[in-house]
Design a protein around this motif. Structure first.
Motif, PDB file in Angstrom:
ATOM      1  N   GLU A  54      15.263   9.896  -4.061  1.00 38.90           N
ATOM      2  CA  GLU A  54      13.246   9.484  -4.535  1.00 38.90           C
ATOM      3  C   GLU A  54      14.249  10.053  -6.149  1.00 38.90           C
ATOM      4  O   GLU A  54      13.496   9.736  -6.761  1.00 38.90           O
ATOM      5  CB  GLU A  54      12.781  10.265  -4.472  1.00 38.90           C
ATOM      6  N   ARG A 114      14.090   8.017  -9.918  1.00 36.74           N
ATOM      7  CA  ARG A 114      13.205   8.644 -10.966  1.00 36.74           C
ATOM      8  C   ARG A 114      14.023   9.053 -12.134  1.00 36.74           C
ATOM      9  O   ARG A 114      13.758   8.633 -13.633  1.00 36.74           O
ATOM     10  CB  ARG A 114      12.718   9.675 -10.822  1.00 36.74           C
ATOM     11  N   ASP A 134      15.272   5.376 -13.514  1.00 35.54           N
ATOM     12  CA  ASP A 134      14.180   4.530 -13.729  1.00 35.54           C
ATOM     13  C   ASP A 134      13.538   5.892 -15.790  1.00 35.54           C
ATOM     14  O   ASP A 134      13.339   5.489 -16.753  1.00 35.54           O
ATOM     15  CB  ASP A 134      12.213   4.998 -13.462  1.00 35.54           C
ATOM     16  N   ARG A 135      13.201   6.891 -15.367  1.00 36.63           N
ATOM     17  CA  ARG A 135      13.503   8.341 -16.881  1.00 36.63           C
ATOM     18  C   ARG A 135      15.011   7.856 -17.831  1.00 36.63           C
ATOM     19  O   ARG A 135      14.060   7.234 -19.106  1.00 36.63           O
ATOM     20  CB  ARG A 135      13.469   9.840 -16.725  1.00 36.63           C
TER      21      ARG A 135
END
Length: 186
Positions: free
Chosen positions: A110, A114, A117-118
Motif C-alpha cells: 500500500e 501511494r 501515485d505521489r
C-alpha cells in the motif's frame, strides 16, 4: 385499569399443627423444608429411614458418580488440551508470524502504491511547471524581440528625424538667405 386479585397464601396444614419455639425467627420456606425433613425421618419400619429418604440418597449417590465422572473427563480434556497446545504452540506462533508478515507486506504494498501515485503526481507537476516555464521563456523572448524591433524602428526614425532636421535647417537657411537677399535688393 383492571384490579388485580390478591391471592392468599395458604399455610401448610402440618405447619399449623406443630408450632415451633423458633417460628418467629425462621422464614416460612425453611419451616416447610424442616417439616418435610421431619416427615421423611419420621417413624418408618426400616429403622428410621423412609423409602423417600432412600430414594433421595440413591439420587445423591448417582449425582456424585456423575460429578466424579465429569471431573475425570474434565481432567482428561485438560490434559489433551495441554498436549495440543504444546504440539501446536510453535505452529501457532509460526502462523501468527506469517499473518504478521502478510499484514506488513500488505502495508508495504500500500505504501509503495501511494509512493508511486505521489511520484506520478510530482512528475505531472514538474511537467506542468516545465511547460509553463517554456511558455514564459518563449513569451519573454518574443517580447524581447519585439522590444529590439521597436528599438531598431525608433533608431531608424531618430536617424530620419535627424536627417530631416538637417534638411529643414538647410531649407530654413536657404529661405533666410533669399529673404535677406530680397530685402537687400529691395
Amino acid at each position: 385499569m383492571p384490579r388485580r386479585r390478591r391471592r392468599r397464601r395458604r399455610r401448610p396444614v402440618e405447619a399449623a399443627r406443630t408450632p415451633e419455639p423458633s417460628a418467629s425467627v425462621l422464614p416460612p420456606v425453611i419451616k416447610v423444608e424442616i417439616q418435610n425433613l421431619d416427615a421423611i425421618r419420621g417413624d418408618a419400619p426400616d429403622g428410621g429411614r423412609s423409602e423417600a429418604l432412600a430414594i433421595r440418597e440413591r439420587g445423591l449417590e448417582e449425582r456424585e458418580e456423575r460429578v466424579a465422572s465429569a471431573e475425570v473427563d474434565l481432567a482428561d480434556r485438560s490434559r489433551r488440551l495441554e498436549e495440543l497446545e504444546a504440539r501446536i504452540g510453535p505452529d501457532a506462533r509460526l502462523v501468527e508470524s506469517r499473518e504478521s508478515l502478510e499484514r506488513r507486506e500488505q502495508r508495504a504494498t500500500e505504501l509503495e502504491r501511494r509512493l508511486r501515485d505521489r511520484s506520478r503526481e510530482l512528475e505531472e507537476r514538474e511537467n506542468d511547471l516545465e511547460a509553463r516555464k517554456a511558455v514564459l521563456e518563449a513569451d519573454l523572448e518574443l517580447r524581447e524581440e519585439e522590444v529590439e524591433r521597436r528599438e531598431d524602428l525608433v533608431g531608424i526614425r531618430e536617424e530620419r528625424l535627424a536627417e530631416r532636421q538637417r534638411e529643414l535647417g538647410l531649407y530654413v537657411s536657404q529661405i533666410q538667405g533669399r529673404i535677406e537677399s530680397h530685402l537687400a535688393a529691395g
